[in-house]
Design a protein around this motif. Structure first.
Motif: not given
Length: 342
Positions: A53-61, A98-100
């Motif tokens: 299961t692939t979970v795509r995450v964006v997080t702060a530095t 959005l892009e990912a």
């Protein structure tokens, strides 16, 4: 934060292998990291079925070190989950979500969920706060005495800045949560004291006396009479020599790192389940040490390092948090004292 000013977009994420996560965290580099569960790929009689299961995450530095520190715990919590994590800050982070086609966004403040095009992300609200970082007033001793003479808080700072007696230093509000929260805290203090119109006038009057820092550098003062608005996590080695850091006496301005799930995740039961299990890790006991190492606070606002040192006993706090981001308000305590506080 509905009352915060908006700025320009900031950094974008890059992809790097998971083996480099620790090195990137130490170097302060932005990129993508990957939490890989141990997929069940055995063969032969009685072998378990493959799972992935692939979970795509964006997080702060500034939250990336927490992810790196909890990598082993995350892998143990869900052997089938593979978390692909992109690091990005400010408005640029929303573009990366959005892009990912991301399933999860952990920005450095929940305010980003209400800014501009972010509303189109289909975020499932309200999000859970998984970490905090208080903003301190960092300045030279003489200017610190001036702040003390006018109450030692956000409202006093607003008066000194709008009158031109001191100069404020803040990170670009469009590129970082600490810039967004810090600028908003000044306006919020005036709003609470004198109303909306006075707040808008104060921010306009403060602009000519404000220096904006772009990039990744902390908003530290570089001249006598400047007051830098700096979050606790940006002072990993304490306050630089010759400066003092004051915890505002009237209110605490907190960055609230918020767990924001997108509608894309809600539509995939396997992804939603993996995110739920990961959230238990980030809000569980193992997270305290990870947050302390990253110089971040607990969701309550208490210092993770102080709680860890006190064997789990949360310190008492002298001020109430400014909470313009939460529509229903909050009773969470802010952090006690601060780095360099006398």
């Amino acid at each position: 934060m509905g009352r915060h000013q908006e700025g320009r977009s900031s950094s974008r994420g890059l992809v790097v292998p998971v083996a480099l996560v620790a090195a990137l965290v130490v170097a302060g580099a932005a990129g993508a990291v990957m939490w890989r569960g141990v997929n069940a790929t055995q063969t032969g009689p009685g072998a378990p079925a493959a799972c992935d299961t692939t979970v795509r995450v964006v997080t702060a530095t500034s939250f990336a070190p927490v992810i790196a520190a909890l990598d082993a715990t995350l892998r143990g919590s869900d052997p089938c989950a593979r978390f692909e994590v992109t690091v990005a800050d400010g408005r640029g982070a929303a573009e990366r979500v959005l892009e990912a086609g991301a399933h999860l966004w952990i920005p450095d403040d929940g305010s980003w969920a209400g800014v501009g095009a972010v509303r189109d992300l289909g975020l499932v609200a309200p999000g859970t706060v998984v970490a905090t970082s208080p903003v301190y007033l960092v300045t030279d001793p003489g200017t610190a005495d001036q702040l003390g003479a006018v109450g030692g808080g956000w409202l006093g700072l607003a008066g000194l800045v709008t009158s031109g007696r001191v100069r404020m230093v803040v990170r670009d509000p469009g590129g970082s949560g600490d810039g967004l929260v810090a600028a908003g805290a000044v306006g919020e203090a005036v709003w609470l004291d004198a109303g909306m119109d006075a707040s808008a006038e104060a921010l306009a009057a403060a602009l000519p006396h404000t220096r904006t820092v772009t990039g990744r550098d902390a908003a530290l003062p570089d001249a006598i009479g400047e007051v830098g608005l700096v979050p606790g996590h940006a002072l990993p080695d304490g306050v630089p020599d010759g400066l003092r850091a004051l915890a505002p006496a009237d209110h605490t301005a907190l960055l609230r790192y918020t767990w924001l799930q997108t509608q894309r995740a809600a539509g995939d039961p396997a992804v939603a389940a993996a995110i739920y299990r990961a959230l238990q890790v980030f809000t569980g006991p193992d997270a305290v040490a990870a947050l302390a190492a990253a110089h971040l606070g607990l969701p309550s606002g208490a210092s993770a390092a102080q709680v860890l040192a006190a064997g789990g006993q949360a310190p008492t706090t002298p001020t109430s948090p400014l909470d313009p981001a939460a529509p229903t308000g909050s009773t969470d305590p802010g952090p006690a004292g601060g780095p360099g506080t006398p």
